[in-house]
Enzyme design. Structure first.
Site, PDB file in Angstrom:
ATOM      1  N   GLN A 173       0.836  -1.197   0.000  1.00 43.38           N
ATOM      2  CA  GLN A 173       0.000   0.000   0.000  1.00 43.38           C
ATOM      3  C   GLN A 173       0.874   1.251   0.000  1.00 43.38           C
ATOM      4  O   GLN A 173       2.082   1.182   0.191  1.00 43.38           O
ATOM      5  CB  GLN A 173      -0.877   0.013   1.262  1.00 43.38           C
ATOM      6  CG  GLN A 173      -0.067  -0.098   2.556  1.00 43.38           C
ATOM      7  CD  GLN A 173      -0.795  -0.797   3.676  1.00 43.38           C
ATOM      8  OE1 GLN A 173      -1.998  -0.955   3.647  1.00 43.38           O
ATOM      9  NE2 GLN A 173      -0.068  -1.218   4.700  1.00 43.38           N
ATOM     10  N   ASP A 298      -6.432  -5.144  14.899  1.00 46.40           N
ATOM     11  CA  ASP A 298      -6.380  -3.704  14.602  1.00 46.40           C
ATOM     12  C   ASP A 298      -6.107  -3.573  13.100  1.00 46.40           C
ATOM     13  O   ASP A 298      -5.012  -3.204  12.678  1.00 46.40           O
ATOM     14  CB  ASP A 298      -5.249  -3.070  15.426  1.00 46.40           C
ATOM     15  CG  ASP A 298      -5.090  -1.595  15.112  1.00 46.40           C
ATOM     16  OD1 ASP A 298      -6.001  -1.001  14.512  1.00 46.40           O
ATOM     17  OD2 ASP A 298      -4.029  -1.023  15.461  1.00 46.40           O
ATOM     18  N   ASP A 301      -9.148  -0.910   6.763  1.00 51.50           N
ATOM     19  CA  ASP A 301     -10.490  -1.179   6.236  1.00 51.50           C
ATOM     20  C   ASP A 301     -10.444  -2.397   5.298  1.00 51.50           C
ATOM     21  O   ASP A 301      -9.370  -2.764   4.811  1.00 51.50           O
ATOM     22  CB  ASP A 301     -11.004   0.066   5.507  1.00 51.50           C
ATOM     23  CG  ASP A 301     -11.080   1.241   6.465  1.00 51.50           C
ATOM     24  OD1 ASP A 301     -11.814   1.144   7.448  1.00 51.50           O
ATOM     25  OD2 ASP A 301     -10.357   2.235   6.250  1.00 51.50           O
ATOM     26  N   PRO A 305      -4.651  -5.020   1.552  1.00 52.69           N
ATOM     27  CA  PRO A 305      -4.052  -6.120   2.309  1.00 52.69           C
ATOM     28  C   PRO A 305      -4.920  -6.646   3.441  1.00 52.69           C
ATOM     29  O   PRO A 305      -4.723  -7.766   3.902  1.00 52.69           O
ATOM     30  CB  PRO A 305      -2.751  -5.505   2.857  1.00 52.69           C
ATOM     31  CG  PRO A 305      -2.883  -4.039   2.704  1.00 52.69           C
ATOM     32  CD  PRO A 305      -3.850  -3.792   1.590  1.00 52.69           C
TER      33      PRO A 305
HETATM   34  N1  SPD Z   1     -11.226   3.693   8.643  1.00 49.54           N
HETATM   35  C1  SPD Z   1     -10.198   3.545   9.558  1.00 49.54           C
HETATM   36  C2  SPD Z   1     -10.075   2.225  10.192  1.00 49.54           C
HETATM   37  C3  SPD Z   1      -8.771   2.131  10.846  1.00 49.54           C
HETATM   38  C4  SPD Z   1      -8.599   1.007  11.729  1.00 49.54           C
HETATM   39  N2  SPD Z   1      -7.248   0.810  12.192  1.00 49.54           N
HETATM   40  C5  SPD Z   1      -6.593   1.951  12.642  1.00 49.54           C
HETATM   41  C6  SPD Z   1      -5.187   1.685  13.041  1.00 49.54           C
HETATM   42  C7  SPD Z   1      -4.803   2.442  14.243  1.00 49.54           C
HETATM   43  N3  SPD Z   1      -3.846   1.755  15.016  1.00 49.54           N
END
Ligand code: SPD
Length: 441
Positions: A173, A298, A301, A305
C-alpha cells in the site's frame, strides 16, 4: 483587444498517475506555472480525494488556473483564464506538461466577454480602489490544501500543510504521513486515515482496555496489524501481560510511525513486545491452539491487504488459538458508513463464537468516516464485557495511567447501542433491506 479575456482549456494525456495523484506536487507545479506565466497569485485551494483524483484552483489577480485529475485514466484537465494581456498561458502549460509527465496535450482557446456584445458603463469606485491598493501592495496567498477521504456519498476532509512528511509505496500500500491543521500528524494508508496524533487515544484505549480489563489475568496477547504501535502501547500498561506478539504485514507502517509518530510508537522497542513482519492470516493459521488470552485485530479497512482479515476462515483460526476463556476484539467499521460490512462481520462472529458471546460497542472517533466507530467483543468462554468488569479496578487503572477517553462508566455505556445499530444487528433486518434504505440518491 476584442474580448475581456482568454480562456485556454487543455487536456493532458498519458500523465504519470503518481504525479497527478500527489496533491503537494500538483499544488507546487500549478503555483510555479502561474508565476512563470507572469500571474500574481491571490490564493490557492487544492483537494485530494481518496483513493484518487485532485481538484484545485490557483486564483490569480488576472483570474484563475484550475485543474482536475483522473489518475486512473492518466488524464488531467487544466484551464487558464486570463484577462491580463501580459499572461502567456502556453508557458504554464509547457511547465505542467513536463511536471505531470504528459506525453501530449490538446487545447482550445475561447474569447471570453467579446466586446462586440458588451456595452461599457461608467463605474466610479476611486476610494475603494485606493484603500484596497494601499492594503494589498504586497500580494500574499494562503495555501489551502485538503485531504479528503470519501466513498460515493460521504466525504471527510482535513486541511493540511501540503507538504507530505512521509510517503512510500510498500509492496502492499501507499504509506503517507501528512501534517493536518486540526488533528496533527496523520497516518494514511492508500488514502484512508488510520490514525491522527490528536484523536488516536480514543481508538487505542477502547480497543485495548475493554478486553484487558474484563479478562481476569491477561498474560499472552496477540495483536494483528497495529504497526503504528498504538495498541501495543496501551496493552503494555497492564502489569499481568507477559508477552505481546504483534503481527504486521507492512514494515513501512512501523518505519513511518517510529520516524514521525513518537507518542504512538513509544513502546515498539519494549522487551515484552515481539514484532513479526508477516501476514496475520498465515500467522494465526500456524499458531498453536489455546495460546492467547486476548487477540486484538487492529486492521485497516476491508480493502487491499486487510481484505482477508474480514473473512470467516481467519476468525475460525483466531478462535482456535484463543485460550478457553479468551477474548477477541476487532475494529468492526462504522455502522453508519460501512453498513453492510458491519452486518456481515457480526453474522460471521456469531456463527463462530455463538450468538450470545458477541457484543458490539461504540466509540466516537472524529477522523473516521461518520465519526461513529464500532468494535466487537467476542468471548470464547463465558466472560461478559459488562457483567465481568471490576469497576473499582478499572477506575484505579484509569487514574494510574491518566487515560483520556476510556473510563469504567464509558466501558459500560459503550455497549448500549442506538436503536438503528440494534436493528442492524437484529435477525429481523436483512442486508438487502439496508441497501434499499440507503439507495435513494
Ligand atoms: N477507517 C479507519 C479504520 C482504521 C482502523 N485501524 C486503525 C489503526 C490504528 N492503530
Amino acid at each position: 483587444m476584442e474580448a475581456l479575456g482568454r480562456h485556454v482549456i487543455a487536456e493532458f494525456y498519458n500523465c504519470s498517475p503518481d504525479k497527478i495523484n500527489d496533491v503537494s506536487h500538483i499544488e507546487k507545479s500549478m503555483v510555479k506555472a502561474a508565476k512563470l506565466a507572469g500571474a500574481t497569485i491571490i490564493n490557492v485551494t487544492f483537494h485530494h480525494f481518496s483513493p484518487f483524483g485532485i481538484s484545485g484552483v490557483v486564483v490569480i489577480e488576472q483570474s484563475h488556473l484550475s485543474i482536475h485529475t483522473w489518475p486512473e485514466y492518466q488524464f488531467a484537465s487544466i484551464d487558464l483564464f486570463t484577462c491580463g494581456e501580459t499572461i502567456n498561458p502556453w508557458i504554464s502549460f509547457d511547465h505542467l506538461k513536463e511536471e505531470f509527465g504528459a506525453d501530449h496535450i490538446s487545447s482550445i482557446e475561447l474569447q471570453r466577454g467579446q466586446l462586440h456584445h458588451l456595452t461599457k458603463i461608467p463605474v466610479n469606485t476611486p476610494d475603494v480602489r485606493d484603500y484596497a491598493s494601499k492594503k494589498n501592495n504586497q500580494p500574499t496567498y494562503n495555501r489551502n490544501i485538503w485531504f479528503t477521504e470519501r466513498n460515493d456519498n460521504i466525504a471527510l476532509s482535513l486541511r493540511h500543510s501540503g507538504d507530505v512528511l512521509f510517503s512510500k509505496k510498500s509492496p502492499y500500500q501507499k504509506v503517507e504521513i501528512i501534517d493536518t491543521c486540526a488533528y496533527g500528524k496523520t497516518l494514511t494508508l492508500d488514502g484512508m486515515i488510520m490514525t491522527t496524533e490528536k484523536d488516536e487515544y480514543i481508538y487505542h484505549e477502547m480497543i485495548s482496555h475493554v478486553p484487558a480489563l474484563t479478562h481476569p489475568d491477561p498474560e499472552n496477547i496477540l495483536i494483528i496489524g497495529g504497526g503504528d504501535g498504538g495498541v501495543a502501547r496501551e496493552i503494555l500498561k497492564h502489569e499481568s501481560v507477559n508477552q505481546v506478539d504483534m503481527v504486521e504485514i507492512d514494515e513501512v507502517v512501523i518505519e513511518a510511525s517510529k520516524k514521525l509518530l513518537p507518542k504512538i510508537s513509544s513502546t515498539l522497542n519494549h522487551p515484552k513486545l515481539k514484532i513479526h513482519i508477516e501476514d496475520g492470516i498465515e500467522f494465526v493459521k500456524n499458531s498453536p491452539k489455546n495460546k492467547y488470552d486476548i487477540v486484538i485485530v487492529d486492521s485497516t479497512d476491508p480493502v487491499g491487504p486487510a481484505e482477508g482479515l474480514f473473512k470467516p476462515s481467519f476468525y475460525n483460526d483466531v478462535y482456535k488459538c484463543l485460550r478457553p476463556n479468551g477474548i477477541m476484539v476487532t475494529q468492526s467499521e462504522s455502522p453508519e458508513f460501512n453498513t453492510s460490512v458491519f452486518q456481515e462481520i457480526y453474522r460471521c462472529y456469531r456463527e463462530i463464537f455463538g450468538k450470545n458471546n458477541v457484543h458490539c460497542y461504540l466509540a466516537f472517533i472524529p477522523t473516521y468516516p461518520s465519526g461513529m466507530w464500532s468494535f466487537s467483543y467476542c468471548s470464547k468462554g463465558s466472560i461478559h464485557p459488562v457483567n465481568d468488569l471490576d469497576f473499582k479496578h478499572a477506575s484505579d487503572f484509569v487514574k494510574q495511567h491518566k487515560l483520556r477517553y476510556y473510563n469504567a462508566e464509558i466501558h459500560n455505556s459503550s455497549f448500549i447501542l442506538p436503536n438503528f445499530v440494534r436493528e442492524l444487528l437484529s435477525d429481523k433486518i436483512s442486508t438487502i433491506k439496508v441497501k434499499k434504505i440507503v439507495a435513494n440518491c
